[in-house]
Design an enzyme around this catalytic site. Sequence first.
Site, PDB file in Angstrom:
ATOM      1  N   HIS A   1      49.539  -4.334 -57.470  1.00 27.56           N
ATOM      2  CA  HIS A   1      49.196  -3.530 -58.647  1.00 27.56           C
ATOM      3  C   HIS A   1      47.757  -3.762 -59.069  1.00 27.56           C
ATOM      4  CE1 HIS A   1      50.975  -7.404 -59.246  1.00 27.56           C
ATOM      5  NE2 HIS A   1      50.047  -7.565 -60.143  1.00 27.56           N
ATOM      6  N   CYS A   2      47.018  -4.565 -58.317  1.00 34.41           N
ATOM      7  CA  CYS A   2      45.620  -4.846 -58.705  1.00 34.41           C
ATOM      8  C   CYS A   2      44.655  -4.281 -57.674  1.00 34.41           C
ATOM      9  CB  CYS A   2      45.370  -6.354 -58.794  1.00 34.41           C
ATOM     10  SG  CYS A   2      46.389  -7.223 -59.929  1.00 34.41           S
ATOM     11  N   ILE A   3      44.700  -4.876 -56.480  1.00 29.93           N
ATOM     12  CA  ILE A   3      43.626  -4.649 -55.517  1.00 29.93           C
ATOM     13  C   ILE A   3      43.505  -3.205 -55.059  1.00 29.93           C
ATOM     14  CG2 ILE A   3      42.567  -5.525 -53.402  1.00 29.93           C
ATOM     15  CD1 ILE A   3      42.861  -7.572 -55.734  1.00 29.93           C
TER      16      ILE A   3
END
Length: 438
Positions: A275-277
Amino acid sequence: MNNKETLLQKFAQRDAVIGIIGMGYVGLPAAVAFAEEGFHIIGIDLDATKVASLNKGVSYVEDVASASLKPLVDKGRLRASTDYSMLRDVDAISICVPTPLRKTKDPDVSYIISATDSIMHDGGGASGKLVVLESTTYPGTTDELILPRLKKNGDVVGQDFFLAFSPERIDPGRTDYTFNTTPKVIGGTTPACVEVAVAMYGTVVERPVPVSSTAAAEMVKLLENTFRAVNIGLVNEVAIMCDRLGLNVWEVVEAAATKPYGFMKFTPGPGLGGHCIPIDPHYLSWKLKTVNYTARFIELASDVNGGMPEYVVSKIGDALNMKRKSVNGSHILILGVAYKPNVGDVRESPALDVMHLLQERGGVIKYHDPYVADLADEGFDMQSIELTRAALELADCVVVITNHADFDYEQVGAYASLIVDTRNAMKGVAVQGYVVGM
Ligand code: SAJ
């Protein structure tokens, strides 16, 4: 009403009341850390189920044990609510809401705007409070979107209220660094804002890192995660290069990693999940487009990483072809569907892309992942199967997508006739069949 001095004193004496909006994998660990330090915490979340669970002292976040949460709830140090009016008399508010991408890959800052408007409409406004945004977002969000909304009643930022940005660095599953031991970057709209925010976070983190503005702090986080996305893209392209040159990319990466300086090891894989990178760099490239600049590394990395599932499927097709089989009608067993090893999170997992592509080509797919019981939410009507000898022998091809540490790779090597290994998980394992690497 608080001014700077009274806020500094309240933080120093641990008798401030801190509101945290968003009781997820970022907000809840922060809430526990502040409560354990002696503060009173009000956790706001729109999900009544989460609120009910927290008020019973039951955690739903991997990194927060109920055993550490419940005593804080029982002592009245931490309570949760769906009602923003609980924020009317707090001294500080931390906003930890999601910042996803829209389908168009444009930033979706609607959760930030909604939280800010709710602070003004129901939460008693910002007067006398420190407001900090922790959600990852593009440079300018705090001062362009939040500040005007908080200034509505004529208050002066840095005097009547204080505004800062401090990126979250929560890494689910990590144990070598905690909320308290991970340095915390802090940027403020004014010097007084930084001073107040450093005073609050300095009570729970060993090393607050003040920077010159909220935009600088927003950019720091995007650099951190763009750095990862671009380097993962580079090593994935190196994997494709090595394949074309008949070289073993894993040998090349391992040998390069012996360089004690000037190199940082990244490993190839089936794509970029989490959910970030995969998300954060697009916040940066979107912002740069508004100032007529194309962030080429971000777009190139996105293309390379986004193309890895197709690349893996082509390797599977080639491997089956070697056995005079086609994807169409073959039984394919996927090992590991989470986005990275030893977690159960499937958000943006490349395994899902590989499985969709294989199904489109007529593959008969099954998966085994002890961390992911079923994929109903991902559009697959599938449950994780038991990893048995029969399941391995039935498969025309076994594909290692996510190399969980607790897989029995010896069992896979003993009974699978054909393995496509996207993570070098079979290195050093006795294999009776045939292994195809990246
Ligand atoms: N991946 C590779 N090769 C690599 C590293 C990662 O293919 O060498 C893949 C993973 O399989 C995964 C994706 O990239 O699908 C992202 O992996 P990640 O290791 O970056 O894990 P995340 O998404 O959990 O990133 C978080 C981030 N933490 C925060 O945003 C606070 C990141 O900044 C951390 O550095 C990272 O965890 C970490 O180091 O574990």
